[in-house]
Design an enzyme around this catalytic site. Sequence first.
Site: not given
Length: 106
Positions: A29, A32
């Site tokens: 991700c 993230c």
Amino acid sequence: MLELDKKTFDDEVLNAQGYVFVDFWSEGCEPCKALMPDVHKLAEKYGDKIKFCSLDTTKARRLAIKQKVLGLPTMLMYKDGEIVAEITKDDATIENIEAMIVQHYN
């Protein structure tokens, strides 16, 4: 930031007293990983009253789904083991994350 796994999650989050912030993330991700340095700074700034944790969902998929984490990034705020606030996906800006923390920091 306390690194959680499926063995420590219940004790550190669901059975904890007070506020616990959990950053659900994964290695794949990119948003993230982009947020992570700033989230760590917030942990330093507000860590005296809120416990800051992170959970790599690639190692704990079932746990993440059980917590209703269906997309990343997701930040959840717990109080006494109950979810009281969440920020997900497109709303996951550092400004929104800090606003959520400040709201529970008293």
